[in-house]
Enzyme design. Sequence first.
Site, PDB file in Angstrom:
ATOM      1  N   HIS A 169       9.910   1.890  -7.991  1.00 39.99           N
ATOM      2  CA  HIS A 169       9.105   0.803  -8.565  1.00 39.99           C
ATOM      3  C   HIS A 169       7.637   0.832  -8.156  1.00 39.99           C
ATOM      4  CE1 HIS A 169       9.431  -1.067  -4.600  1.00 39.99           C
ATOM      5  NE2 HIS A 169       8.535  -1.951  -4.982  1.00 39.99           N
ATOM      6  N   HIS A 188       2.474   0.164   0.887  1.00 38.79           N
ATOM      7  CA  HIS A 188       3.095   0.677  -0.337  1.00 38.79           C
ATOM      8  C   HIS A 188       3.394   2.170  -0.204  1.00 38.79           C
ATOM      9  CE1 HIS A 188       1.378  -3.071  -2.144  1.00 38.79           C
ATOM     10  NE2 HIS A 188       2.571  -3.061  -2.712  1.00 38.79           N
TER      11      HIS A 188
END
Length: 838
Positions: free
Chosen positions: A591, A551
């Site tokens: 996001h 991530h």
Amino acid sequence: MGCKSSMLECIEDRGETEKRKRSDTRDEGSLLGKTEYDVLRRKSSFEGIEFDGEEGADYSTLEGPQDIAAYPLTNSVPRLVKILLVFPKDDQQMDILATTSRRLGWSVSVAKDAEKAIEFFQSRCHEVVIIDHRGQRAREANSICRAIRSSSVYHNSVIIALVKKSFLMHSEKNKIVSLDLLETGFSRALMECSHERILINELVGIYTSAILPRTQLAAANALYLALDRCRDMVHVTNDKHIVQFVNKISEKLLGYRIDEIIGRIITDVVIYDNFVLMEQHINKGREFEGNMNCKRKNNQMITISCRVIPFSITSRKPTHYIYIYDTTYLSENIAALSPSPSQTGFQRTLVAQRRTSDLNKPTEGRRRTSLSKLHSLQLEAPITKVISLLTNSITESTSPETAEQIETAIEILKTTELYVPSLKEDLDPVATDLVGALLASPRPAWESRKSSMESSTRLSATRVLSASASRTQIKGFRGPQQIAELLDRCLDWSFDIFKLEVLTEHRPLLFLGMTIMNLFHVPATLGCDEKIIQNWLTVIEVNYQAQNSYHNSTHAADVLQATARFMQSERLKQILEPLDEVAALIAAAAHDIDHPGRSSQFLCNADNKLAILYNDLSVLESHHAALTFKLSLSDENVNIFKNLERDTYKEFRQTVIDMILATEMTKHFEHLARFMNVCTARVSDAPPPNTAYSDSLDMSVLLQPENIMLVKRMMIKCADVSNPTRPLRCCVEWARRIAEEYFSQTDEEKKLNLPVLMPMFDRATCSIPKAQIGFVDFIINDMVEAWEAFIDMPEMVGYMRQNYEKWKEYNDQGITTIQDIERIQKLPELQIFSRRPS
């Protein structure tokens, strides 16, 4: 000067012994003694300078203000300057630079490696950084320079490369080596020198030529900002009365956009009967005041009291005229004048549609307060209709078995979690762990938290955001030819995001983002400058946590690329408006911003501050959405939304938030079921011969606002988990990265004695192929097939099926651990691009 002299006398009266006292404790060298520290801090309060002693900084040779005063040149340096010296080894050059800087009264920090340099710079934000660039240290110096410039607190610091004389006398006759330094990010070069007085003059020159002008420029920018935000209208013209500057209130009052006024003669918008008389007056350098008529864009005239001030750069004939209009009362009542004509046609249409829909809404009847009459309300949800129909279907003729089954069905329907799936008992343990953890909602505190977690141990999921984070600057959008060639194929589904990651030195989101934003005309749609988009992408990328194996900003860039590729389909071109496309790109880029590399359930179990803030509900997704807008709105140079009309911005913001929240996997089946019910053809609705399956859809249904939102949710969901649908080489690398992140979470859960959410994701025993097979079976397959049928993108399903078979093959071959995956990645067909050493 009186304050300074009296302070020097005060210091002298303290005596030589007290002046030279030093603390017994030293850290990284001799620190400034407490007495001198207190004296200089008091001195700083008189002179208006900043002074703070920092552990790790060496002030041992600073002899107090008398010693500083012995150098007349220091009169040119009236403020304390923070300087950082980055030298891998102590040598004579470092010592002389430190001594010279202290003689000037500057605060000196010394770092010996990149990690310490970044740590010191982030804590103190030094105005001057000198990095040892001599000989073999040049490559490391370049890396440190780039790291400092990429730091979240960097803002116009002067970064200097200390070089040997031979460096500037490069062997190639026509090569200017200082250009290489500038390209790297250095501000200038400083040739090594052991003469103290020469260095003093060099440092003073750096102060007066670089630091002082930047300070003055910052002050000028502050004045410009104040002028631009002033409630009085201001116009600035040149000596020919051609408008050079207007502030924002002018656009609000007169209706002209700023670019419609700049470059025009002032008499086009300001009408004054005695203009010739006024011109004669101000030409002599005198101020003029009077009531003037200002013409609005809709030809309405308003009378405003105006003062004209002549200004001269050369102190002779006026070179500019400043028109200051007393418009405070008008700005407070501007709504009474007329609607602003600056709305775009698209925005006016949106507003008109909103108003029409409001008028067409039926008036609701009075709500009844009695709960016993709840069933008679005019408002009814689809689920209540189904329950009513099932209840009414039970009659006297209904068999007891059927009635019992219907009653069971009614009880199930009365629950609120209609789309929460339950996993079959015969699933593979690894698949159960992975799918179950992805779809699990946070459990109540009494179920999930062990008594040992009552301690103060917490996982910090967010970084401290500096006040100047939004001013992070990265060198212009120019890269080597390899980057340009790679970005030419940025909309290919086989796009190599990992190659871009390496070539851009882990800044793929900035480079890919700028390319895609320009392809979709984002600056024009948002009405902002391209530089603002670049600043926004820079800030967003900086706030992704680079230490995450999965991530990070590379994942964000990958999701952005997938979203852009989806929007090339004819289906989405028919459905999405330009603002929808921009909102989708913004949501995709941000996001997962500031993702801590841990799941929401982990944060809930650890009592993390984000879980507490968001009440254990959609913790990470709520944080991503909130931080996106917090950073975007924190600075004018980053605010990509600032030129949107209020209503348009609110609608745009809601879209971005909705799409980011849609990436929460706990709502996966709900979003998928709704999408398939509305946006895909039913089996009974067979399309005509020679017609594509997806072409049988009713576009009038798809274009309803709620269904457009469903499409956007499914688009970002498919982009977010598109890893198994990419070419095998990328698919394997993504699988390795996500496995490493899950392993890290499991390790930390064991260390903190937290509930282990995915026990089978143990780095020593986990089968990565089985995890991928289960992920495709229960999450990816149905969603990708439905999405592919909707947008007609067969390569997604093709790669997914090929990869699925390959994972089965790897599992049969015993390739299970992360070490096994890294071993097969050395094969040519699976090798990821890496920068070869030169």
